[in-house]
Design an enzyme around this catalytic site. Structure first.
Site: not given
Length: 1603
Positions: A614, A1213
């Protein structure tokens, strides 16, 4: 003074209430004001002209002195004075215009209040500051009704005396209070006559006329209204009036109307339909601004009134905007006269302020209509804000609720919502379709399309319900009515034990089910086939125990069973719906075996029964006929099962029952453990708890009920690492309360079939946490198991973009309930997820379980969930290609082109998922309107995020990280620009998650904008019929892009995109936009499945043709349209910026000046040089904290800014700066300090710059080499001595001291020169030094860990020695950890006391964070020695050796030649410590314990000189301690004590007075008298003192010996 204080105190109590200051505080404030010269006398306080100077002076004093008490008191007093003054002004003017006496009082303003002639006493009801004018007003004749004059002109219109002005305005009272206008008491009967009748009564038609010529209108009866409103207590007593349509005449309002409206607001609320109807009725005629504001003051509180004023202003601005566009707008008077403005509409223009008659005369009818309509709309907005409506989207029809009641609740909620009136009816109808019961939904879907109103739908449903056919629910209801008397008879008899007349039972027979007799008298009762069968219950013959009358009671009917004591341990709420009766051939029956797992003896351990499947029953129920009689049962929290026929008594099995289903082939399905219910039912029932646990599902195929087993092919096996040996982690102990909760949760999961009993060799802990609702949640710590797993790869790259759903398509959202628990776990992997359910005090064997489904917390669970759900939905995707199905974890969103198609597809999806074993939550199925998915709210045309808080809580770095993560999630939807994310990104710097963070001002301002953006911004859903457009733009702190439609006209954004954080030092804007365009195109294909149709580029690309190379690469393969235009308005929130493609830097020389730059790390300078004629010009910058790269960048930046408008050549430089500057040829985004410096300089230039790189110190002749040398020489100007030192060391490799003297540099610089030499730096340069010792006990400890194999398994010994007393403390440990070190020190402190400092090596156990925190809590300083150098710990190293020797000797003496037994280790270690601490060592005459607890007081020894780093001898020191190779000396001036090697100490014979102290020195210095240099110095003392100019000959000899 006292009188003034009393008056002010009374006024404060009247107007300030409980916050009023005391008389003492008022007196102190007045004294201070008089002292500061702000008041000549206390009564000057009544003059408004003195209020502003007092406020300014007290504010300045509070800021300077930080004392705000007087300022706070003054604020309260000032409020009371202003309130009293406004009350006085309003009272005087009201009496004046009513003709009751009084004098003219100027409109509110600090300069117009009169100085009171008298003071009132509040306790006697006298007036506050009552003026002479007020007293005269009380004495004036009552019939006076003409306006007063001031001087020779009328106060109303300024004309001569005798004008026809009939009334004037009374300004609305600005302060809240129930006692306003006390001077109007009893004025109600003295109002002017001959005006209009009150509104609400029968009103005669007024004759039109000019306002200035109309007869004086009757004002509203203020006293009467005040009396009416006294009970309800409205905030302000004021009366609105209306303007008649015939002309600018006033109509007084009926006071009861105002009273009724105020009462309605108080009782019904602002959003009530009754309130709205009354307000709309009162505002049905045009109102003046004066009337509108007074009306709102009556019905609104202070806060809602302030909101209404703002909303009214917004509405009026809308009217002004419309009137500005249309000169013939009604508010402009159809083009006649001046245009309207805000001052006119608010009644603030000249002649209108506080003058309703002037407003009536000057305002146009169109303006009055606009004013009233705007005020009414503003009131509606305020009502919605002040009283939010209930969520109508959450209203659903209850199971037993009638459709009419449901419709009433829904319509009431919708009518009170924020929906516009035109949208309410469609919403109500749509909610009828979705929120009603399923059978009513079917009726509405079948309704004709001509039903378009809620009323028609309701009538249709009611008519159809009267003629509806019989449904399953109707059959169930009929069955319930039919069988309820029979079932209730059984229940009543079982409950009360009642019988019918004559002792006959009124219930049913348990054998045949017929009423009227007991089971014992049943004619169908089965007889025993064996007359010689013996009953085990009564020992009788001819029947068995089941048929025994003793068992069944007097009449053979079964009584209630004997119940075991104690309640059922699991708190449940069973609500079972029993299955409806089926034909026998269709009933799904299965054969089941029940096995009792209890420990008590029973007759049968297993029984076979037949049970009914069920799916409508919540729990499993075993019939009492099938339940063995000796299996015990117990009571439950719910003693009944509720079904169709009523309630049935139930019990539960006390023991756990193993339930298995027998297949057709005789095999046994996997057993399930549960506690079934036992009840008096016809046949046993297997409910959903059993079906889910066994993998069974009841479904209906072709009308016949069958049983299906969920296929295990959905289980995906896990991948394990090669070394996946079983993991066993003991279960944590849990308190009794949590253990009970854990037991309940485990039993629940067991009944649901999610877990099963286990005998696995794996185990990981479980625990529970309390949720906000008060219930508990089960958690499983699977971290150890996850470490053994191979993680699955990601199967979904992020969440779907919801704006890609087609515009207007209806939506449906499904939620998979317990998705993880619906997916089985592969059988071979289940044992790895086992856990233990313990018992308190081990009272019973622990119960062990393992998961059968995907457990939460497993690293692969989310991926498996996505794979399984996707596999189930794949056939539907192929079947319905036009259906949009978004799947993310356990959330599904469906979109279809029509409602019917969506409903059909939704039903198919739900049925498919349910067949696969998943559960859909019916209450979580969402349909439009009001759909929410993945944190977004979806409408038919928009997608908006939800859930932003007002202000998040920020305390740590982790809080900021979570907040930024949330904002990143919202950015694609809200379009949060980079400038608003910047303050939050700044707070992400750091590595400690617990590092403190604060919610600063920048974050607060940005958050406010984000919250505001969330209320207004939203994504628009994509319209496939319109082209898809994309746009990019540069903005503050980044770039922004958008995908949408109609971006250049009516923008509809669909997705926002943003540039990523820069990863390089500098990124050009061109590159940023290129990457963003590529990202935008990829997002369009990934999200919308198509390429962008139209791409909008910034206007700069229109001016620069052809397009740059980067843009062309980003547009490779693009077939759409490209448009270059100004920035679209949609980017305004991001504050867009112009993109410049101009080249700023080149690597070729340009005509212009040439400058040279250089920087030096030694001098921390950067220089710029250039030639001006024959000489070089120089500019310098210095920063000792900057790096060389930053100095180089700053030097170049300084060079660029010398001539901003002139092309310049910069020669450097530094290759780093040159390369970076060339990359910055165009504007871009810097991300490093050097890049920011250069970008700032370039942004200030307008001319081209050339950067040229040269190699430094090259021998190439020429101008560039010369300029670079000049720059280099200037940058290293102060480094010449250092260069000489380098050259000298390169030649001779001399030491640092020699370099320091020869080159006149510091010792630190000399050491750096030596360390840079590759030949002299083979070993680290260490200074000569000595191990610091304590001058007394507990000053310095030395600690170390040493390994002693004899003490295994705990072979690590922690040793601490006091450097002054030589006392030793030893503890034994298994590992070297921070916890072990802290435990050892705690033991040592308990034995010796707390030291000032501890010296250790740099091991992790001593330098960890927890150890540092432990030492800080104890207030102990910590230092470490030289890494890798054991001499830094000489004393403790010697103590280690001494301790090990003592342990070895003691062990061998006890017969332990190798390993010492564990039981003897503690005793032997204690003996070693006792021998070392309590007996003398070596030549010492005292034991270490004696020296530790009775130390010798040190005295200063003879004066000495010490040699410092430069090699010179420094005077001013005295000897404290002299030892073997070391000495402690103390400075006579500063008391500083240092430890130095003894070779760096020699006597100071110049201190004659100090030499005599030698004899008084401590025995510690006894050895110094035998030192030869000391003797030599003592013998030549007199000669040295006499000459004092000639260096002592012995000093050279000493220096030679030292070298």
């Amino acid at each position: 003074m006292e009188a003034v204080i009393k008056v002010i105190s009374s006024a404060c109590k009247t107007y300030c209430g409980k916050t009023s200051p005391s008389k003492k505080e008022i007196g102190a404030m007045l004294s201070l004001l008089q002292k500061e010269g702000l008041l000549m006398s206390p009564s000057d306080l009544y003059s408004p002209g003195s209020w502003d100077p007092i406020t300014a002076a007290l504010s300045q004093r509070a800021m300077v002195l930080g004392k705000s008490g007087e300022l706070k008191t003054w604020g309260l007093v000032l409020g009371a004075l202003k309130a009293a003054r406004e009350e006085q002004v309003t009272s005087e003017q009201a009496k004046f215009w009513l003709g009751l006496g009084g004098g003219r009082v100027s409109p509110p303003g600090p300069e117009s209040i009169e100085k009171p002639a008298t003071e009132r006493r509040v306790d006697k009801g006298e007036e506050v500051g009552e003026t002479t004018v007020q007293r005269d007003a009380k004495m004036a004749p009552e019939e006076t009704a003409t306006p007063k004059t001031v001087g020779t002109s009328c106060y109303h219109c300024g004309t001569a005396i005798g004008c026809n002005c009939a009334t004037a305005s009374a300004p609305p009272p600005p302060y809240v209070g129930s006692g306003l206008y006390p001077s109007l008491a009893g004025v109600g009967e003295q109002q002017g006559q001959g005006g209009d009748t009150p509104r609400g009564a029968e009103q005669p038609r007024a004759e039109p006329g000019h306002a200035g010529q109309a007869p004086g209108p009757a004002l509203t009866d203020w006293a009467r209204v005040r009396e009416e409103l006294a009970s309800t207590g409205p905030p302000v007593v004021a009366m609105p009036v209306v303007i008649k349509t015939e002309g600018p005449a006033w109509t007084p309002l009926e006071p009861k109307l105002i009273t009724r409206l105020a009462d309605t607001v108080r009782t019904k609320g602002l959003r009530s339909p009754i309130t709205m109807a009354e307000v709309e009725a009162l505002m049905s005629s045009p109102l003046l601004p004066h009337d509108v504001t007074n009306l709102m003051r009556v019905i609104l509180g202070p806060a809602p009134y302030a909101l209404w004023m703002d909303a009214w202003g917004v509405q009026l601005q809308t009217v002004i905007a419309a009137a500005t566009r249309d000169p013939r707008h009604p508010a402009n008077g159809q083009g006649r006269g001046e245009r309207t403005n805000l001052d006119r509409l608010k009644g603030l223009a000249d002649g209108m302020v506080g003058n309703p008659q002037g407003q009536a005369a000057l305002l146009r009818p169109g303006e009055l209509v606009a004013i009233t309509a705007s005020a009414l709309q503003a009131f509606r907005e305020v009502a919605r804000l002040a009283e939010p409506a209930g969520p109508w989207a959450d209203i659903t029809q209850g199971p037993s609720e009638s459709f009419v009641d449901f419709a009433n609740r829904l319509i009431k909620a919708v009518e009170g919502s924020d929906l516009p009136p035109t949208a309410r009816a469609p919403v109500i109808i749509d909610c009828f379709r979705q929120k009603s019961q399923p059978d009513i939904q079917q009726l509405i879907r079948a309704a004709p399309s001509t039903l378009t109103t809620p009323g028609e739908i309701i009538k249709y449903v009611l008519d159809r319900q009267k003629t509806a056919p019989l449904t399953d629910q109707g059959i169930a209801a009929a069955m319930s009515s039919a069988i309820q008397p029979l079932v209730m008879a059984v229940v009543n008899r079982e409950r009360d034990g009642q019988t019918g007349p004559g002792g006959r039972a009124r219930g049913l027979c348990y054998t045949c089910g017929s009423p009227g007799h007991y089971q014992a008298q049943c004619p169908k009762k089965r007889k025993s086939g064996n007359s010689r069968e013996r009953c085990q219950l009564c020992d009788g013959m001819g029947h068995n125990a089941k048929q025994c009358r003793r068992r069944d009671g007097n009449q053979g009917q079964r009584p209630g069973r004997g119940l075991s004591s104690g309640p059922w341990p699991v708190s449940e709420q069973p609500a079972v719906s029993l299955a409806m009766t089926m034909e026998h051939k269709d009933r799904p029956l299965v054969r089941v075996i029940l096995t009792n797992t209890g420990s008590h003896p029973v007759k049968q351990r297993s029984v076979y029964i037949t049970a009914l499947l069920d799916s409508g029953a919540d729990i499993t129920i075993i019939s009492e006929e099938d339940w063995p009689t000796d299996w015990p049962v117990v009571d439950t929290a719910n003693p009944q099962i509720h079904g169709i026929g009523g309630g049935i008594p139930m019990r539960k099995s006390r023991d756990m029952i193993e339930l298995g289903v027998i297949n057709r082939d005789g095999s046994l399905e996997r057993p399930l453990l549960l506690f079934p219910a036992v009840a008096m039912v016809r046949g046993s029932i297997l409910g959903r708890d059993c079906l889910q646990g066994l993998g069974l599902r009841l479904t209906n195929l072709i009308g016949k009920a069958t049983v299906l087993t969920v296929a295990l092919h959905l289980a995906i096996p896990l991948k394990w690492k090669p070394d996946h040996t079983p993991v066993w982690i003991d279960q944590w102990p849990l308190p009794e309360g949590k253990l009970v909760a854990l037991t309940q949760l485990v039993e629940k999961e067991l009944q649901l079939g999610h877990i099963e009993p286990s005998l696995s060799c794996w185990n990981t802990p479980v625990f529970v946490i309390r949720k906000a609702s008060g219930s508990y949640r089960l958690l499983h710590d699977l971290r150890a198991v996850n470490a053994k797993l191979v993680p699955f790869g990601a199967v979904q790259q992020g969440a779907p973009v919801l704006s890609a759903l087609p515009r207007g398509w209806p939506l449906m959202v499904l939620d998979l309930k317990d998705c993880f628990f619906s997916i089985p776990l592969a059988e071979q992997d289940r044992e790895a997820f086992a856990f233990t359910l313990p018992s308190v005090n081990n009272q019973a064997p622990a119960r062990r379980f393992q998961w059968k489904v995907l457990p939460q917390g497993m690293t692969c669970s989310p991926t498996i969930c996505q794979l399984v759900v996707g596999q189930v939905l794949e056939p539907l995707r192929l079947k319905h290609p036009s259906l949009r199905m978004l799947h993310y974890m356990d959330d599904l969103l469906l979109a279809a082109s029509s409602h019917d198609g969506l409903e059909a597809a939704g039903e198919e999806v739900i049925s498919t998922l349910e067949r696969a074993g998943f559960t859909i939550s019916p209450d979580k199925i969402q349909r439009e309107p009001g759909v929410q998915y993945l944190g977004y709210k979806l409408g038919s045309t928009y997608v908006a995020p939800v859930g932003l808080v007002a202000e998040p809580r920020i305390a740590t770095l982790w809080d900021v990280q979570k907040l930024v993560g949330s904002l990143q999630w919202l950015r694609p939807a809200l379009g949060i620009p980079p400038r608003l994310m910047g303050p939050f990104y700044e707070q992400l710097r750091g590595s400690d998650p617990n590092e403190a963070r604060e919610w600063n001002l920048d974050m607060k301002m940005a958050w406010r904008e984000i919250v505001q953006l969330s209320t207004t911004a939203a994504l628009e859903r994509w319209d496939p019929a319109l082209p898809l457009e994309g746009a990019v733009a540069r903005c503050e702190q980044g770039a922004i892009g958008v995908l949408g439609q109609g971006l250049s006209t009516h923008p509809r954004p669909c997705l926002w995109l943003f540039s990523t954080q820069p990863t390089k030092a500098f990124t050009a804007w061109l590159e940023v936009l290129t990457l963003l365009i590529t990202k935008l195109r990829a997002s369009a294909v990934r999200t919308f499945g198509k390429e962008v149709d139209i791409l909008l580029l910034p206007a700069c690309f229109r001016e620069d043709l052809p397009l740059p190379e980067g843009i062309l690469l980003a547009l490779k393969g693009f077939a759409g349209k490209i448009r270059s235009s100004d920035t679209p308005s949609i980017f305004d929130i991001a504050r867009p910026l112009h993109v410049s493609l101009k080249v700023r830097v080149t690597d070729h020389p340009v005509p212009g000046p040439t400058v040279f730059t250089d920087a030096s790390s030694s001098t921390h300078k950067g220089v710029v040089v250039w030639r001006e004629g024959p000489r070089w010009e120089i500019k310098e910058i210095a920063d000792s904290g900057a790096s060389v790269q930053q100095l180089e960048a700053r030097a170049v930046a300084m060079a660029l800014l010398l001539w901003p408008t002139t092309p310049t050549n910069v020669v450097t430089d530094s290759a780093f700066v040159a390369k970076m500057l060339l990359k910055m040829g165009q504007e871009g985004v810097p991300s490093t300090a050097a890049a920011f410096i250069l970008e700032d300089a370039l942004s200030q230039r307008s001319a081209m710059a050339a950067v040229l790189h040269v190699r430094s110190h090259s021998e190439v002749p020429g101008f560039f080499t010369e300029g670079n040398d000049v720059a280099d020489s200037q940058a290293t100007f102060q480094a010449y001595p250092l260069r000489e030192a380098k050259d000298l060391h390169t030649a001779l490799h001399i030491g640092p001291r020699a370099l320091s003297k020869a080159c006149n540099i510091s010792m630190q610089q000399a050491r750096e020169v030596v360390q840079t030499c590759p030949h002299c730096n083979s070993a680290p340069a260490l200074e000569a030094g000595v191990n610091p010792r304590g001058l007394g006990p507990l000053q310095i400890w030395q600690t170390d860990f040493t390994l002693e194999p004899r003490m295994a398994p705990r072979s690590w010994l922690a040793v601490t020695v006091d450097t002054a007393s030589s006392a030793i403390v030893v503890t034994q440990h298994g590992r070297v950890t921070s916890v072990a070190a802290q435990h050892h020190w705690a033991t040592a402190i308990a034995v010796l006391g707390r030291p000032k400092a501890i010296k250790t090596d740099n091991g992790s156990c001593f330098t960890s964070k927890s150890t540092r925190e432990w030492l800080a809590r104890w207030g102990i300083a910590h230092t470490t020695g030289i890494p890798g150098n054991s001499q830094g710990q000489a004393m403790v190293e010697r103590a280690n050796r001494l301790l090990k020797d003592k342990i070895r000797v003691l062990a061998e003496g006890d017969g332990f030649m190798k390993r010492i037994p564990t039981s003897k280790q503690g005793e032997l270690l204690a003996k070693a410590m006792y021998a070392l601490n309590h007996f003398e060592r070596g030549e010492n005459t005292k034991t270490p314990i004696q020296k530790h607890w009775r130390p010798t007081v040190l005295t200063e020894g003879p004066p000495v000189k010490i040699r410092i780093e430069t090699g010179e001898w420094e005077k001013g020191w005295n000897v404290l301690v002299w030892g073997r190779g070391y000495a402690a000396v103390k400075n006579r001036d500063t008391d500083k004590v240092i430890w130095v090697p003894s070779r760096k100490v020699k006597p100071d014979i110049t201190q004659k007075d100090e030499v005599t102290k030698k004899d008084e020195a401590s025995p510690l210095f006894a050895g110094i008298s035998d030192w030869a240099p000391w003797k030599g110095e003592q013998e030549g003392l007199q000669e040295e003192v006499a000459s004092n100019k000639q260096e002592r000959p012995g000093e050279d000899t000493l220096a030679a010996n030292e070298s």
